[in-house]
Design an enzyme around this catalytic site. Structure first.
Site, PDB file in Angstrom:
ATOM      1  CG  LEU A 494     -13.142 -32.591 -42.727  1.00 11.34           C
ATOM      2  CD1 LEU A 494     -12.421 -31.563 -43.592  1.00 11.34           C
ATOM      3  CD2 LEU A 494     -14.623 -32.251 -42.628  1.00 11.34           C
ATOM      4  N   GLY A 495     -12.390 -37.193 -43.133  1.00  9.15           N
ATOM      5  CA  GLY A 495     -12.220 -38.416 -43.906  1.00  9.15           C
ATOM      6  C   GLY A 495     -10.854 -39.021 -43.689  1.00  9.15           C
ATOM      7  N   GLY A 497      -7.678 -41.339 -45.676  1.00 11.69           N
ATOM      8  CA  GLY A 497      -7.105 -41.797 -46.928  1.00 11.69           C
ATOM      9  C   GLY A 497      -5.982 -42.771 -46.687  1.00 11.69           C
ATOM     10  CB  SER A 499      -0.920 -40.825 -47.273  1.00 12.98           C
ATOM     11  OG  SER A 499      -1.774 -39.799 -47.744  1.00 12.98           O
ATOM     12  N   GLY A 500      -3.240 -40.806 -44.629  1.00 10.71           N
ATOM     13  CA  GLY A 500      -3.507 -40.072 -43.404  1.00 10.71           C
ATOM     14  C   GLY A 500      -4.966 -39.737 -43.206  1.00 10.71           C
ATOM     15  CB  VAL A 502      -8.712 -35.020 -44.099  1.00 10.54           C
ATOM     16  CG1 VAL A 502      -8.912 -33.536 -44.383  1.00 10.54           C
ATOM     17  CG2 VAL A 502      -7.772 -35.640 -45.133  1.00 10.54           C
ATOM     18  CE  LYS A 517      -3.767 -37.232 -46.723  1.00  3.11           C
ATOM     19  NZ  LYS A 517      -3.852 -37.530 -48.145  1.00  3.11           N
ATOM     20  CG  ASP A 612      -3.519 -42.876 -54.679  1.00  4.54           C
ATOM     21  OD1 ASP A 612      -4.053 -43.841 -55.264  1.00  4.54           O
ATOM     22  OD2 ASP A 612      -3.683 -42.639 -53.472  1.00  4.54           O
TER      23      ASP A 612
END
Length: 758
Positions: A494-495, A497, A499-500, A502, A517, A612
């Site tokens: 899905l995407g 970021g 930190s990880g 998803v 995630k 964040d």
């Protein structure tokens, strides 16, 4: 004959025009506080006469034509209020006097010639005339704390603040128009020297006849004897139709320019201020008092070992709450200890200066000196001081430390009433709780836990109801193999970021879509801390936070399971032209983001700094309602913490300046990030876009220049949020109130990067 009639007509017109804007007061006229209490200007806007003060009455000029009866000038302001039986007489021999029932007379004005009439002008100026209609006395020449349109503060004159809004007696701050052309603010009772000033116009050396002027369009400026404008304080150009302006040095020591629209029933609005840091005025908290900023408001604290003189009057200062004795007992033991008050600045009135390498030696040097009552230390210099200390204020960026000598049994810093605001004492509550004994303490705790559990259970069901009624409301622990099956081997991404990554998954026999995630950059906080953090974040349930449904802590594998958000992130919508949001949608999104942050800051069991906040971490549900996500960088504060020291967290462009200065980080870091997001929402562009011209590339800089040019006025809240100094930023609660229109939005100060270029 025709020419005579024409002349008489012109004379009548000119006489009528001359009388407009004023009302005549004849010799023999009088006023009383309860009947016929004032003489109005022709328009009824201003009045001269009695107004109520405390339990009596004072004489002055005030705005009578608006609901807010603002006093702009007071006669003999330090005299006690008079009783209702007093009379204000404009005597037949031309004197303006206040008479008591016992016959005592007090001069209100001292004209330079014999008076024959007086008038309250529509400008707010009360004037007295001689027989030639020449002004021989006027209130404009004797200002108290206010300047009106057309009025000047001339060289050698000064304005003095009032005690409070309801007490017009002289207060503790002054604004002096000096003979060297310098306009300077000082505490009352100090000499006109730089060490006592706390604001200055920077126009020294401009001549001995400079005046401070206020024009009809809100233009506040300094004018020299040749008629040259040497300094603009405000740009002017504000509306003149049905709008009035006044400049006043307020009781808090800051002078401000106010406007009021006569067609509206609202209060005066601040459109310019000499300072936006309310602790700038020296002496605000009195002797031995320390001024600190809390949510843009000034708080007064007492030094260790001191208590407030009068909690209703924060300028009264503090006095020792113990009896000072000789510094050593008969057996030679010390009766005192030193208590440190870091990051504070004070007036230097030292009687000895020592070069000392470390602060502990400065502390010891004062402790061993019976003449030393306090010491300040900075950069290897120790200054021994006598009490009282004055002009104290906290400056987080200043490394100065004050050491205060207190009795061994004396407690630490005592808090006074913060600017008239009621405040609870946590220490007294703690002492009371201990004194109740074990039984009295345990029973309320047990009851409280039961109540809290019941409340949290109900709150989770109501706020996270959209995740399905058949699930356990507490975050569930999954195995790694469970999540592999749920995501079909982490097939659909899905995407990504900071930190990880998803992935899309399903639970409950493929009936519920979730977002899984996989954390790739877990903070080095240990196994126990990771589990604690997941459980605490799992207890945060709010309609504007993404619900954490579960987690996996299986060896090196650390994953989080969230509710699925069908509309992606705010960045997906905001920065793609095909998904335009209307103005009302964007403001509603801003409000909801603020509500989510408010919950983290003030309503959670453990206060959380998200660290964040950015569009990519604000997810949109099927109704385009925003929910804050990605707590991978969040910092949990302990119950007694207000700040934390930690390595830089967050995303470039949204990180608050204090992260880069290695200063303690507070919840105001989130306010800064939210301010950037708010500016992006309003301007419909990214915070940094190098495809734009250089002067427009950095959004927060460009936004302030636009605001200065009277454009994009909706940026004001965002500009407040992104101020360089954390203490000046509003709390997220105040931001939300601004967005909802509940509180006024003052004009923000210039950002640091603009000030440095002037």
């Amino acid at each position: 004959m025709a020419s005579l009639l024409f002349f008489l007509l012109l004379l009548a017109i000119s006489t009528t025009e001359a009388q407009q804007g004023e009302s005549n007061v004849n010799l023999g006229s009088f006023l009383t506080p309860t009947t016929n209490s004032s003489w109005l200007s022709r328009s009824g806007l201003y009045a001269f006469g009695f107004y109520q003060q405390a339990n009596g009455y004072a004489v002055g000029v005030f705005l009578a034509g608006i609901s807010e009866k603002t006093v702009v000038w007071t006669a003999n302001r330090d005299n006690p209020p008079v009783l209702a039986d007093a009379t204000l007489n404009f005597t037949t021999d031309g004197r303006l006097i206040l008479q008591s029932a016992q016959g005592k007379e007090t001069n209100i004005a001292s004209p330079s010639d014999s008076a024959t009439s007086a008038s309250m002008l529509d400008s707010g100026n009360f004037v007295i005339y001689n027989s030639n209609k020449k002004i021989i006395w006027q209130s404009f020449d004797n200002p108290t704390n206010t300047l009106l349109q057309g009025q000047r503060l001339r060289a050698r004159n000064e304005l003095v603040s009032s005690v409070s809004e309801s007490n017009q007696s002289a207060g503790i701050f002054r604004l002096a128009m000096q003979t060297d052309g310098h306009l300077v603010q000082y505490p009352v009772g100090t000499p006109d020297t730089a060490e006592y000033s706390y604001w200055a116009s920077g126009t020294n050396g401009q001549g001995d006849n400079v005046s401070l002027c206020l024009d009809d369009d809100g233009h506040l400026y300094l004018l020299n004897s040749t008629g040259t404008n040497i300094k603009n304080l405000t740009g002017g150009g504000y509306p003149t139709k049905d709008t009035i302006y006044l400049m006043r040095i307020d009781a808090d020591g800051i002078f401000r320019l106010y406007s009021h629209n006569l067609d509206k029933n609202g209060n005066f609005s601040v459109i310019w201020s000499s300072s936006y840091v309310k602790c700038d005025p020296k002496g605000l908290c009195g002797l031995n008092g320390l001024c600190t900023i809390n949510d843009q408001d000034a708080n007064c604290l007492c030094l260790p070992g001191f208590a407030s003189v009068d909690q209703r009057n924060w300028s009264s200062g503090c006095v020792r709450n113990f009896t000072a004795e000789s510094c050593k007992s008969k057996d030679g033991n010390m009766k005192y200890i030193m208590q440190a008050v870091p990051n504070t600045v004070w007036e230097d009135n030292s009687f000895a200066i020592l070069s000392i390498l470390i602060k502990e030696d400065c502390e010891a040097a004062c402790l061993e000196d019976c003449n030393c009552e306090a010491a300040t230390y900075k950069d290897g210099i120790c200054r021994k001081q006598k009490l009282p200390l004055r002009f104290g204020r906290r400056v987080l960026s200043d490394l100065n430390i004050a050491f205060i000598k207190v009795g061994i049994s004396t407690s630490t810093i005592n808090r006074t009433e913060p600017m008239g605001r009621e405040e609870k004492s946590g220490k007294n509550i703690l002492i009371l709780g201990i004194s109740l004994g074990a039984f009295g303490l345990i029973m309320p705790v047990i009851s409280g836990i039961a109540f809290y559990r019941n409340r949290v259970w109900s709150y989770r069901l109501s706020n996270c109801g959209n995740v399905g009624t058949g699930m356990d409301v507490s975050p569930r622990s999954f195995t790694y193999s469970d999540l592999e099956k749920m995501t079909n081997g982490f097939k659909e991404e899905l995407g990504r970021g900071s930190s990880g990554t998803v992935y899309k998954g399903t639970i409950w026999n493929d009936q519920k879509i979730v977002a899984v995630k996989r954390l790739e950059k877990v903070l080095r906080e240990g196994e126990k801390e990771f589990q604690t953090e997941m459980k605490v974040i799992g207890r945060t349930h709010h309609k504007n936070l993404v619900c954490l449904l579960g987690y996996c802590h299986d060896g090196e594998n650390k994953l989080l399971v969230y509710e699925y958000m069908s509309n992606g992130s705010l960045a997906d919508i905001l920065f793609k032209p095909e998904k335009k949001l209307c103005w009302n949608e964007r403001i509603e999104i801003a409000r909801n983001i603020a509500k989510g942050i408010l919950y983290l800051h003030e309503e959670c069991e453990s206060q959380i700094i998200h660290c964040d906040i950015k569009p990519q971490n604000i997810l949109m549900d099927e109704y385009r309602c925003p929910k804050i996500s990605d707590f991978g960088l969040a910092k949990l504060l302990k119950p007694d913490q207000t700040n934390t020291n930690t390595a830089i967290r967050g995303t470039k462009g949204y990180v608050a300046p204090e992260w880069h200065r290695n200063q303690p980080v507070t919840i105001k870091a989130d306010v800064y990030s939210f301010g950037i997001v708010l500016l992006e929402l309003i301007c419909y562009r990214k915070s940094v876009d190098w495809d734009l011209p250089e002067e427009e590339a950095i959004l927060e800089e460009w936004a302030y220049y636009c605001f200065q040019a009277h454009d994009l006025s909706k940026l004001v809240i965002g500009l407040w949020c992104v101020l360089d100094e954390p203490s000046l930023r509003p709390s997220i609660k105040k931001v939300l109130l601004m967005l909802e229109g509940t509180v006024d939005i003052p004009i923000p100060p210039s950002p640091t990067y603009l000030l440095s270029t002037r």
